[in-house]
Design an enzyme around this catalytic site. Structure first.
Site, PDB file in Angstrom:
ATOM      1  N   HIS A   1      -2.971 -10.246   2.962  1.00 56.52           N
ATOM      2  CA  HIS A   1      -4.410 -10.424   3.164  1.00 56.52           C
ATOM      3  C   HIS A   1      -4.662 -11.454   4.259  1.00 56.52           C
ATOM      4  O   HIS A   1      -4.087 -12.542   4.239  1.00 56.52           O
ATOM      5  CB  HIS A   1      -5.080 -10.901   1.873  1.00 56.52           C
ATOM      6  CG  HIS A   1      -5.219  -9.824   0.842  1.00 56.52           C
ATOM      7  ND1 HIS A   1      -5.399 -10.088  -0.506  1.00 56.52           N
ATOM      8  CD2 HIS A   1      -5.220  -8.473   0.965  1.00 56.52           C
ATOM      9  CE1 HIS A   1      -5.498  -8.948  -1.157  1.00 56.52           C
ATOM     10  NE2 HIS A   1      -5.395  -7.959  -0.301  1.00 56.52           N
TER      11      HIS A   1
ATOM     12  N   TYR B   1      -8.265 -11.594  -7.857  1.00 58.53           N
ATOM     13  CA  TYR B   1      -7.345 -11.559  -8.986  1.00 58.53           C
ATOM     14  C   TYR B   1      -7.253 -12.890  -9.723  1.00 58.53           C
ATOM     15  O   TYR B   1      -6.573 -12.998 -10.734  1.00 58.53           O
ATOM     16  CB  TYR B   1      -5.937 -11.171  -8.493  1.00 58.53           C
ATOM     17  CG  TYR B   1      -5.902  -9.873  -7.722  1.00 58.53           C
ATOM     18  CD1 TYR B   1      -5.924  -8.655  -8.376  1.00 58.53           C
ATOM     19  CD2 TYR B   1      -5.851  -9.863  -6.335  1.00 58.53           C
ATOM     20  CE1 TYR B   1      -5.893  -7.457  -7.672  1.00 58.53           C
ATOM     21  CE2 TYR B   1      -5.822  -8.678  -5.613  1.00 58.53           C
ATOM     22  CZ  TYR B   1      -5.843  -7.478  -6.301  1.00 58.53           C
ATOM     23  OH  TYR B   1      -5.817  -6.308  -5.595  1.00 58.53           O
TER      24      TYR B   1
ATOM     25  N   LYS C   1      -1.916  -2.571   7.846  1.00 61.10           N
ATOM     26  CA  LYS C   1      -3.349  -2.616   8.125  1.00 61.10           C
ATOM     27  C   LYS C   1      -3.714  -3.831   8.964  1.00 61.10           C
ATOM     28  O   LYS C   1      -4.598  -3.771   9.827  1.00 61.10           O
ATOM     29  CB  LYS C   1      -4.119  -2.627   6.799  1.00 61.10           C
ATOM     30  CG  LYS C   1      -5.620  -2.510   6.940  1.00 61.10           C
ATOM     31  CD  LYS C   1      -6.272  -2.438   5.578  1.00 61.10           C
ATOM     32  CE  LYS C   1      -7.791  -2.303   5.692  1.00 61.10           C
ATOM     33  NZ  LYS C   1      -8.435  -2.235   4.354  1.00 61.10           N
TER      34      LYS C   1
ATOM     35  N   ARG D   1       0.858  -1.178   0.000  1.00 60.07           N
ATOM     36  CA  ARG D   1       0.000   0.000   0.000  1.00 60.07           C
ATOM     37  C   ARG D   1       0.895   1.229   0.000  1.00 60.07           C
ATOM     38  O   ARG D   1       2.030   1.189   0.487  1.00 60.07           O
ATOM     39  CB  ARG D   1      -0.913   0.011   1.230  1.00 60.07           C
ATOM     40  CG  ARG D   1      -1.838  -1.197   1.312  1.00 60.07           C
ATOM     41  CD  ARG D   1      -2.634  -1.190   2.610  1.00 60.07           C
ATOM     42  NE  ARG D   1      -3.521  -2.352   2.709  1.00 60.07           N
ATOM     43  CZ  ARG D   1      -3.169  -3.535   3.195  1.00 60.07           C
ATOM     44  NH1 ARG D   1      -1.918  -3.712   3.643  1.00 60.07           N
ATOM     45  NH2 ARG D   1      -4.019  -4.532   3.249  1.00 60.07           N
TER      46      ARG D   1
ATOM     47  N   HIS E   1      -3.986   3.159  -4.935  1.00 58.89           N
ATOM     48  CA  HIS E   1      -4.247   1.721  -4.784  1.00 58.89           C
ATOM     49  C   HIS E   1      -4.139   0.987  -6.118  1.00 58.89           C
ATOM     50  O   HIS E   1      -4.021  -0.245  -6.132  1.00 58.89           O
ATOM     51  CB  HIS E   1      -5.623   1.496  -4.159  1.00 58.89           C
ATOM     52  CG  HIS E   1      -5.641   0.385  -3.144  1.00 58.89           C
ATOM     53  ND1 HIS E   1      -4.864   0.397  -2.004  1.00 58.89           N
ATOM     54  CD2 HIS E   1      -6.320  -0.789  -3.104  1.00 58.89           C
ATOM     55  CE1 HIS E   1      -5.074  -0.701  -1.301  1.00 58.89           C
ATOM     56  NE2 HIS E   1      -5.945  -1.453  -1.963  1.00 58.89           N
TER      57      HIS E   1
ATOM     58  N   ARG F   1      -1.055  -1.183  -6.265  1.00 58.43           N
ATOM     59  CA  ARG F   1      -1.174  -2.494  -5.586  1.00 58.43           C
ATOM     60  C   ARG F   1      -1.937  -3.468  -6.484  1.00 58.43           C
ATOM     61  O   ARG F   1      -1.548  -4.630  -6.623  1.00 58.43           O
ATOM     62  CB  ARG F   1      -1.876  -2.281  -4.251  1.00 58.43           C
ATOM     63  CG  ARG F   1      -2.051  -3.539  -3.374  1.00 58.43           C
ATOM     64  CD  ARG F   1      -2.525  -3.082  -2.009  1.00 58.43           C
ATOM     65  NE  ARG F   1      -3.056  -4.142  -1.175  1.00 58.43           N
ATOM     66  CZ  ARG F   1      -2.335  -4.901  -0.343  1.00 58.43           C
ATOM     67  NH1 ARG F   1      -1.020  -4.723  -0.289  1.00 58.43           N
ATOM     68  NH2 ARG F   1      -2.902  -5.815   0.410  1.00 58.43           N
TER      69      ARG F   1
END
Length: 328
Positions: free
Chosen positions: A299, A308, A221, A198, A273, A276
């Site tokens: 994640h 994706y 995050k 990020r 973003h 990313r």
């Protein structure tokens, strides 16, 4: 008489389960009154010192602040979420929290949707507010159920993820490198493109976290650190920048302004973003493993990474050979 109806239609409870311990309370319905009387009698048998808790008169904004004091301050974006919830409480009329109903919330949400508030924003707000009630209930700070338990998020049309092609990547990097007033902005973008970081994670790098052919992202995050390999050339560029200019400045807004000067048009909310997304998309299109990508991106759930999967070279290729027209 323990329960009697008043002239205004309400029901009054006047019960003395044990001598010298008397409880009085009025209710809108007879059923509520009967449940209160039964609870008082049962509790006093179990524990003679028991007394019913007074009604929780705290307003919604007070619960938001209480949640922040007990739990929210430990979250990476706790203060931002608190400000969002304070604004939401104001929009709802800042009711006494125990009186908030699912119907009232949904009616307000419909008005906000009609006013142009994006559905994803409304779903985020619902999740934040549900978390406040759930956490305070878990900590025994409230003794009533979450009034929003049955409120479902809005069903939104999934949007395709935008990512940059090779020519677009070159266009963006050239435009960023030309921004002489913000040294290093192009380098931050290169870190994002090389690692899937990020923007804030790349921008927060320090010399100590760039070594041995890898960069280490902290304060992420997910609250977990992760180290991603980088090329020797990128490592040298980063160390050279730190020696010459020091740490990176906050240049996220500058990136958006530079992007506006290019021919690239992105959906709303996908400025930095997109870098990313670009890393992840090209990673999968080149045959990268989706589980490896999950670890690289950090994640917590594979569900996020699976966005994706459709870009993989062999994704759904069986549709070509197994469809009913394949042999015709």
């Amino acid at each position: 008489m323990a329960i009697e109806q008043l002239s205004d239609g309400r029901w009054k409870v006047d019960v003395e389960p044990v001598k010298g311990k008397r409880f009085r309370k009025t209710f809108k319905t007879k059923g509520e009154a009967q449940r209160f009387e039964a609870t008082c009698r049962a509790k006093c048998i179990e524990s003679p010192s028991w007394s019913p808790k007074p009604k929780d008169k705290r307003r919604l904004s007070e619960l938001v602040d209480r949640h922040y004091d007990l739990h929210g301050h430990t979250l990476a974006d706790g203060e931002r979420v608190r400000q969002i919830l304070i604004a939401l409480a104001k929009d709802l009329g800042n009711p006494i929290a125990i009186t908030l109903t699912a119907n009232a919330y949904c009616e307000k949400r419909r008005h906000q949707l009609d006013a142009g508030v994006h559905g994803k924003t409304l779903n985020n707000r619902l999740g934040y507010l549900k978390a406040v009630f759930n956490q305070l209930l878990r900590l025994d700070d409230i003794d009533y159920p979450n009034p929003l338990t049955k409120v479902r998020p809005l069903r939104l049309q999934e949007r395709p993820l935008s990512f940059l092609s090779a020519p677009q990547i070159n266009e963006v990097l050239d435009a960023l490198d030309a921004r002489e007033t913000t040294p290093g902005i192009g380098l931050v973008a290169r870190v994002c493109l090389a690692t899937g970081a990020r923007w804030g994670e790349a921008q927060a790098l320090t010399p100590e976290r760039v070594k041995n052919g890898a960069v280490t992202f902290a304060n992420t995050k997910s609250r977990k650190t992760r180290s991603i390999p980088i090329s020797q050339a990128l490592e040298q560029q980063l160390q050279h920048h730190f020696k010459q200019h020091g740490l990176f400045s906050n240049c996220m807004l500058t990136f958006s302004r530079v992007l506006d000067t290019t021919s690239i048009k992105l959906p709303a909310g996908q400025a930095t973003h997109v870098l990313r997304h670009t890393f992840a998309s090209h990673f999968v299109m080149r045959g990268g493993n989706i589980l490896v990508l999950q670890k690289i991106l950090g994640h917590a759930s594979l569900t996020m990474t699976m966005r994706y999967a459709h870009l993989a070279p062999d994704h759904l290729q069986d549709a070509l050979t197994l469809n009913p027209l394949a042999d015709k």
